[in-house]
Design a protein around this motif. Structure first.
Motif, mmCIF file in Angstrom:
data_model
loop_
_atom_site.group_PDB
_atom_site.id
_atom_site.type_symbol
_atom_site.label_atom_id
_atom_site.label_comp_id
_atom_site.label_asym_id
_atom_site.label_seq_id
_atom_site.Cartn_x
_atom_site.Cartn_y
_atom_site.Cartn_z
ATOM 1 N N GLU A 195 72.331 37.462 59.041
ATOM 2 C CA GLU A 195 73.338 38.307 58.172
ATOM 3 C C GLU A 195 73.472 39.781 59.313
ATOM 4 O OE1 GLU A 195 71.998 41.266 55.285
ATOM 5 O OE2 GLU A 195 71.601 39.618 53.671
ATOM 6 N N HIS A 244 67.396 37.779 60.975
ATOM 7 C CA HIS A 244 68.295 38.073 59.971
ATOM 8 C C HIS A 244 69.358 37.252 59.573
ATOM 9 C CE1 HIS A 244 69.452 37.318 55.426
ATOM 10 N NE2 HIS A 244 68.001 37.827 55.156
ATOM 11 N N SER A 250 65.166 34.016 56.932
ATOM 12 C CA SER A 250 65.412 35.241 55.965
ATOM 13 C C SER A 250 64.283 35.964 56.105
ATOM 14 C CB SER A 250 65.690 34.452 54.290
ATOM 15 O OG SER A 250 63.709 33.688 54.661
ATOM 16 N N THR A 251 63.642 36.742 55.183
ATOM 17 C CA THR A 251 62.134 37.955 55.235
ATOM 18 C C THR A 251 61.625 36.841 55.316
ATOM 19 O OG1 THR A 251 63.092 38.199 52.993
ATOM 20 C CG2 THR A 251 64.046 39.800 54.686
ATOM 21 N N SER A 277 69.321 33.804 51.873
ATOM 22 C CA SER A 277 69.618 32.818 53.475
ATOM 23 C C SER A 277 68.443 32.206 53.585
ATOM 24 C CB SER A 277 69.532 34.092 53.660
ATOM 25 O OG SER A 277 68.166 35.107 53.982
ATOM 26 N N HIS A 317 60.910 43.805 46.282
ATOM 27 C CA HIS A 317 62.288 43.075 47.925
ATOM 28 C C HIS A 317 60.831 43.609 49.244
ATOM 29 C CE1 HIS A 317 64.788 41.615 51.025
ATOM 30 N NE2 HIS A 317 64.915 40.749 50.378
ATOM 31 N N TYR A 340 76.822 33.559 48.138
ATOM 32 C CA TYR A 340 75.089 34.601 48.319
ATOM 33 C C TYR A 340 74.759 35.100 47.074
ATOM 34 C CZ TYR A 340 72.599 36.271 52.096
ATOM 35 O OH TYR A 340 71.282 37.465 52.830
ATOM 36 N N TYR A 361 62.388 45.013 51.191
ATOM 37 C CA TYR A 361 62.910 45.984 51.742
ATOM 38 C C TYR A 361 62.351 46.960 51.234
ATOM 39 C CZ TYR A 361 66.119 42.897 54.474
ATOM 40 O OH TYR A 361 66.950 41.865 54.940
ATOM 41 N N PHE A 392 71.826 43.799 42.093
ATOM 42 C CA PHE A 392 72.128 41.838 41.855
ATOM 43 C C PHE A 392 71.159 41.032 42.136
ATOM 44 C CE2 PHE A 392 71.732 42.016 46.938
ATOM 45 C CZ PHE A 392 71.264 40.995 46.569
ATOM 46 N N MET A 393 69.901 41.779 42.400
ATOM 47 C CA MET A 393 68.942 41.280 42.146
ATOM 48 C C MET A 393 68.140 41.167 40.696
ATOM 49 S SD MET A 393 66.487 41.978 45.301
ATOM 50 C CE MET A 393 67.542 41.987 47.182
ATOM 51 N N ASN A 430 74.154 37.672 46.678
ATOM 52 C CA ASN A 430 73.846 39.203 47.173
ATOM 53 C C ASN A 430 75.978 38.913 46.682
ATOM 54 O OD1 ASN A 430 72.426 38.184 49.321
ATOM 55 N ND2 ASN A 430 72.572 40.631 49.875
ATOM 56 N N HIS A 446 72.624 45.394 58.755
ATOM 57 C CA HIS A 446 72.697 43.588 59.678
ATOM 58 C C HIS A 446 73.837 43.655 60.852
ATOM 59 C CE1 HIS A 446 69.483 42.709 56.640
ATOM 60 N NE2 HIS A 446 69.389 41.811 57.839
ATOM 61 N N ASP A 450 61.405 37.300 49.210
ATOM 62 C CA ASP A 450 62.346 37.559 49.565
ATOM 63 C C ASP A 450 63.787 37.510 47.971
ATOM 64 O OD1 ASP A 450 62.683 35.048 49.124
ATOM 65 O OD2 ASP A 450 62.727 34.385 51.663
ATOM 66 N N SER A 451 65.098 37.071 48.463
ATOM 67 C CA SER A 451 65.433 36.931 47.645
ATOM 68 C C SER A 451 65.658 35.805 46.537
ATOM 69 C CB SER A 451 67.315 37.110 47.732
ATOM 70 O OG SER A 451 67.757 37.873 48.501
#
Ligand code: 13P
Ligand code: SF4
Length: 308
Positions: free
Chosen positions: A205, A203, A219-220, A134, A29, A117, A31, A68-69, A119, A180, A45-46
């Motif tokens: 969030e 973002h 989103s990212t 997102s 990801h 979501y 991040y 979760f990813m 997440n 966020h 991104d996710s």
């Protein structure tokens, strides 16, 4: 500094050897730590990561992200081994909804459609009709019939933003991302004082008052697209600070400033190159999903991918 660079290079070389031997793909990801992003085969991104996990031909997925990813990757590719190099890498937002609480809320909203979501845990996804990220939350909400209530779980800021964009009421869960949600309007104003020429990109969030001050909300993955299409040369970035790395790498002539020094997700930073190497050496820790929830969680994710 040079010593550290040499150590990173040597460790990255070892990881690539192991990856080839294990027929693995490394997903990361945006991040993640810079050196982890740099060793990955795909950084995204996710949504992009879920799409990669669903279609990869590799036998092993090394997921550099949060639980979760990796769990979603396992749900979408159950025959593959999914490794999460740091098994303690959770997401406090995902922990804010339990399947029991979602079931109770569904009973209070007869006939509702549950949009969750990504997440979130597999057990919460299993209680949901659709997942979203997102990047595609607006599309998923817009695809729903107008005559049924929609329960949006678990991020209240993303839900509020999407509800305003879609022009329809959503029943919001009271969850938030601490990274966020802590970004304030004052943080944005003070970043603008330092960089008055820079568009503010945040973002979804983030809180509504922060979103209200932004030039763009995305989103990212959307941030990379926005910067690529913008003629501006300086940007204030309102998301986790790992995002500055892919932005700087893709646009070396532009400058990026974090909207606030506290925008760091400690869970995302738990994965290190050493842990990626150990994961590939030991083929552990592996992510498993309980058969009790697997099929229903998969349906919610697949419905999302079909809409996107
Ligand atoms: P993206 O879907 O934009 O990558 O966001 C993931 C996330 O965890 C945001 O905090
Ligand atoms: Fe979860 Fe927030 Fe970290 Fe994203 S940034 S993984 S939502 S805690």
């Amino acid at each position: 500094m040079e010593q550290r660079q040499a150590a990173i290079q040597s460790l990255s070389g070892r990881i690539r050897e192991l990856r080839d031997r294990r027929k693995a793909v490394i997903l990361a990801h945006f991040y993640q730590r810079p050196e982890v992003q740099d060793v990955a085969d795909f950084v995204g991104d996710s949504l992009q990561l879920a799409q990669q996990a669903a279609t990869t031909s590799a036998e092993v997925i090394v997921f550099c992200g949060v639980y979760f990813m990796a769990e979603s990757a396992k749900i979408l590719s159950p025959a593959k081994i999914v490794l999460l190099p740091e098994e303690e890498a959770g997401c406090p937002l995902a922990d804010m909804a339990t399947p029991e609480a979602v079931c109770l809320r569904k009973q209070e909203l007869p006939g509702c459609i549950v949009i969750t979501y990504v997440n979130s845990s597999a057990a919460v996804k299993a209680e949901s009709d659709f997942c979203c990220t997102s990047s595609n939350a607006l599309q998923v909400v817009m695809a729903q019939p107008q005559d049924r209530p929609v329960l949006f779980v678990p991020d209240r800021n993303l839900g509020d933003y999407i509800s305003r964009r879609a022009g329809r009421r959503l029943e919001l869960w009271d969850g938030y991302c601490h990274v966020h949600d802590r970004l304030t309007a004052d943080d944005i104003k003070s970043a603008q004082t330092r960089h008055p020429e820079a568009p503010v990109v945040v973002h979804p969030e983030c809180r509504p008052e922060v979103i209200g001050l932004a030039d763009h909300v995305t989103s990212t993955g959307g941030m990379l697209k926005y910067v690529g299409a913008s003629s501006a040369s300086t940007f204030i970035i309102g998301t986790e600070q790992g995002m500055l790395h892919p932005l700087q790498r893709a646009f070396p002539d532009k400058s990026f400033y974090s909207a606030a020094p506290h925008m760091v997700c400690p869970n995302m930073k738990l994965t290190t190159l050493e842990k990626v190497r150990w994961a590939l050496e030991d083929m552990a820790p592996q992510v498993e999903v309980s058969p009790r929830v697997h099929e229903r969680a998969r349906q919610a994710l697949v419905r999302m991918l079909e809409i996107t």
